[in-house]
Design an enzyme around this catalytic site. Structure first.
Site, PDB file in Angstrom:
ATOM      1  N   TYR A 111      -0.839  -4.263   1.181  1.00  0.00           N
ATOM      2  CA  TYR A 111       0.071  -3.519   0.430  1.00  0.00           C
ATOM      3  C   TYR A 111      -0.422  -2.081   0.524  1.00  0.00           C
ATOM      4  O   TYR A 111       0.460  -1.033   0.482  1.00  0.00           O
ATOM      5  CB  TYR A 111       0.415  -4.203  -0.903  1.00  0.00           C
ATOM      6  CG  TYR A 111       1.503  -3.453  -1.771  1.00  0.00           C
ATOM      7  CD1 TYR A 111       1.386  -2.358  -2.519  1.00  0.00           C
ATOM      8  CD2 TYR A 111       2.870  -4.231  -1.644  1.00  0.00           C
ATOM      9  CE1 TYR A 111       2.569  -1.682  -3.159  1.00  0.00           C
ATOM     10  CE2 TYR A 111       3.733  -3.413  -2.379  1.00  0.00           C
ATOM     11  CZ  TYR A 111       3.690  -2.334  -3.124  1.00  0.00           C
ATOM     12  OH  TYR A 111       5.050  -1.892  -3.636  1.00  0.00           O
ATOM     13  N   LYS A 158       6.914  -0.647   3.595  1.00  0.00           N
ATOM     14  CA  LYS A 158       6.031  -0.241   4.838  1.00  0.00           C
ATOM     15  C   LYS A 158       6.862   0.629   5.864  1.00  0.00           C
ATOM     16  O   LYS A 158       5.994   1.036   6.808  1.00  0.00           O
ATOM     17  CB  LYS A 158       5.648  -1.579   5.323  1.00  0.00           C
ATOM     18  CG  LYS A 158       4.660  -2.459   5.005  1.00  0.00           C
ATOM     19  CD  LYS A 158       3.335  -1.769   4.725  1.00  0.00           C
ATOM     20  CE  LYS A 158       2.481  -2.269   3.415  1.00  0.00           C
ATOM     21  NZ  LYS A 158       1.733  -1.421   2.881  1.00  0.00           N
ATOM     22  N   TYR A 169       8.447  -7.051  -8.575  1.00  0.00           N
ATOM     23  CA  TYR A 169       9.154  -7.589  -7.702  1.00  0.00           C
ATOM     24  C   TYR A 169       9.443  -8.817  -8.183  1.00  0.00           C
ATOM     25  O   TYR A 169       8.771  -9.783  -8.642  1.00  0.00           O
ATOM     26  CB  TYR A 169       8.209  -7.812  -6.383  1.00  0.00           C
ATOM     27  CG  TYR A 169       7.888  -6.748  -5.591  1.00  0.00           C
ATOM     28  CD1 TYR A 169       6.694  -5.884  -5.983  1.00  0.00           C
ATOM     29  CD2 TYR A 169       8.576  -6.280  -4.443  1.00  0.00           C
ATOM     30  CE1 TYR A 169       6.381  -4.670  -5.276  1.00  0.00           C
ATOM     31  CE2 TYR A 169       8.146  -5.169  -3.730  1.00  0.00           C
ATOM     32  CZ  TYR A 169       7.238  -4.259  -4.046  1.00  0.00           C
ATOM     33  OH  TYR A 169       6.907  -3.461  -3.415  1.00  0.00           O
ATOM     34  N   HIS A 204      -0.637   3.934  -8.704  1.00  0.00           N
ATOM     35  CA  HIS A 204      -0.358   2.490  -9.211  1.00  0.00           C
ATOM     36  C   HIS A 204      -1.540   1.607  -8.704  1.00  0.00           C
ATOM     37  O   HIS A 204      -1.911   1.503  -7.398  1.00  0.00           O
ATOM     38  CB  HIS A 204       0.664   1.888  -8.721  1.00  0.00           C
ATOM     39  CG  HIS A 204       2.069   2.248  -9.503  1.00  0.00           C
ATOM     40  ND1 HIS A 204       3.228   1.625  -9.721  1.00  0.00           N
ATOM     41  CD2 HIS A 204       2.195   3.441 -10.377  1.00  0.00           C
ATOM     42  CE1 HIS A 204       4.056   2.581 -10.620  1.00  0.00           C
ATOM     43  NE2 HIS A 204       3.478   3.539 -10.760  1.00  0.00           N
ATOM     44  N   PRO A 232      12.347  -3.431   3.549  1.00  0.00           N
ATOM     45  CA  PRO A 232      11.687  -2.653   2.555  1.00  0.00           C
ATOM     46  C   PRO A 232      10.967  -3.533   1.626  1.00  0.00           C
ATOM     47  O   PRO A 232      10.083  -2.839   0.822  1.00  0.00           O
ATOM     48  CB  PRO A 232      12.735  -1.815   2.171  1.00  0.00           C
ATOM     49  CG  PRO A 232      14.095  -2.649   2.149  1.00  0.00           C
ATOM     50  CD  PRO A 232      13.919  -3.386   3.404  1.00  0.00           C
TER      51      PRO A 232
END
Ligand code: FAS
Ligand code: PHB
Length: 389
Positions: A384, A296, A200, A72, A292
């Protein structure tokens, strides 16, 4: 029984450490409380940082991940019906791999079996002894008998609820914690993902996340009350609520289906310091927990394993204990940066019960700043995809 490194916990931390040490010719024994089926039935993380992908290759278990995992290059951030993309590849030159923790664990178990390295399941009452000496040992119950395992070092890879952290004397141990006033209700369904990339979503009704495991297996989460139980949510209730929280265009194309797993995870930030006591070294969830939101948890366990496996190799190959001496300090420096990112991203994306009107406006301004500012997007993307080890 005797080994060089006794590993308590057969989750991803313990197994990855065991595999890296085995490939360096260092003997280990993994003591796991649960059965293998139970460990492999847990549905947890889904996104691997580049650092963990590299460690899987170093451990010689990257082939299936490379075949079945999904690269991704970015992720979508939604606020109501508006959404924007964080382009990891353009901003950092790196990406993440979508490949379930269950598969990571399965690959590591299979490699350990193939190497003939011992993994003892169904171990009860695991107890380290003499950690402050050069000859620690572990006792445990298994098949109705008490066993003893002598070793040089103990790796506490026993997760948040395991016993190893408690072996650090309370007068030495510092624990910092933050609990969040909500949980995540997660559903796994044999349906195609609603989007090629994760979504998200910050909505007036609360957070939602659209993720996946593969082209026919999707993973979805919605923020829920801490008082909720999975039984309070029928599948239809879950799908209806998810559709209310993600952009309308995504909700329209969402394919729903029966949940094959449904669970609620509480959210907490937690760090235990130090991560070492004598010959005991904590690794992964045994030492730290993150909400979450930033994906991580598993990835920070991986960086601990990187530091600890290299320190142990340095000790056994070069008789140099500097890596072991500096393990806790080195691991914690990165851990706190991932704690910060996970707290920040959770604060950005969730609705808090005690949020004032001002807090809400600040949150919306933070989202707008992330949408409009490349430096803000780069800062998020760097965390990220994974900060350097
Ligand atoms: P683990 O908890 O995975 O493994 C510890 C092992 O030690 C377990 O197998 C346990 O049975 C064993 N053990 C415990 N006590 C023992 C004893 N006394 N003797 C022997 N063995 C013992 N992270 C993400 O990035 N994204 C997510 O979406 C996500 N979702 C999660 C959902 C839940 C419900 C939980 C609990 C965690 C989630 N995480 C997520 C975090 C998770 O992925 C962890 O970071 C990861 O499992 C850490 O791996 P370990 O450190 O190996 O700990
Ligand atoms: C998941 O796919 O389980 C997942 C992905 C990203 C997160 C959390 C969980 O931030």
């Amino acid at each position: 029984m005797r080994t060089q490194v006794a590993i308590i916990g057969g989750g991803p931390s313990g197994l990855l450490l065991g595999q890296l040490l085995h490939r360096a010719g260092i003997d280990t024994v993994v003591l796991e409380r649960r059965s293998r089926d139970y460990v492999l039935s847990r549905i947890r993380a889904g996104v691997l940082e580049t650092g963990l992908v590299d460690l899987m290759h170093e451990a010689g278990v990257g082939a299936r991940m490379d075949r079945e995992g999904f690269i991704h290059d970015g992720t979508l951030i939604a606020k109501g019906d508006e959404q924007f993309r964080i382009d990891f590849e353009r901003l950092t030159g790196r990406h993440v791999m979508v490949y379930g923790q269950t598969e990571v664990t399965r690959d590591l178990y299979e490699a350990r079996d193939a190497a003939g390295a011992p993994t003892l399941h169904d171990c009860r009452g695991v107890k380290p002894h003499d950690l402050d000496t050069a000859a620690p040992f572990i006792t445990f119950l298994r098949d109705g008998a008490v066993h003893r395992l002598d070793c040089d070092f103990v790796a506490g890879c026993d997760g948040y609820h395991g016993p190893c952290r408690q072996e650090i004397p309370t007068e030495v141990r510092r624990e910092d914690e933050k609990t969040y006033p909500f949980g995540w209700l997660g559903v796994l369904s044999e349906t195609p993902p609603v989007s090629d990339e994760l979504i998200y979503a910050n909505s007036a009704r609360g957070f939602a996340l659209c993720s996946m495991r593969n082209a026919t297996l999707s993973r979805y989460y919605i923020q829920c009350d801490l008082s909720d139980s999975p039984d309070d949510w029928t599948d239809d209730m879950f799908w209806d609520e998810l559709k209310r929280r993600i952009p309308a265009e995504a909700a329209e194309r969402l394919e729903t289906g029966p949940s094959i797993e449904k669970s609620i995870a509480p959210l907490r930030s937690f760090v235990c310091e130090p991560m070492r006591w004598g010959r005991l070294f904590l690794c992964g969830d045994a030492a730290h927990i993150v909400p979450p939101t930033g994906a991580k948890g598993l990835n920070t366990a991986a960086s601990d394993v990187h530091y600890l496996s290299n320190a142990l190799k340095r000790f056994y190959h070069d008789r140099d204990d500097e890596g072991l001496e500096r393990y806790s300090e080195t691991a914690l420096a990165r851990i706190w940066k991932t704690e910060r990112f996970s707290w920040w991203f959770s604060s950005l994306m969730h609705r808090y019960p005690d949020q004032s009107a001002f807090d809400l406006r600040i949150q919306q301004a933070e989202l707008a700043f992330l949408r409009d500012n490349e430096a803000a997007q780069r800062a998020m993307a760097e965390s990220y995809v994974g900060l350097p080890y």
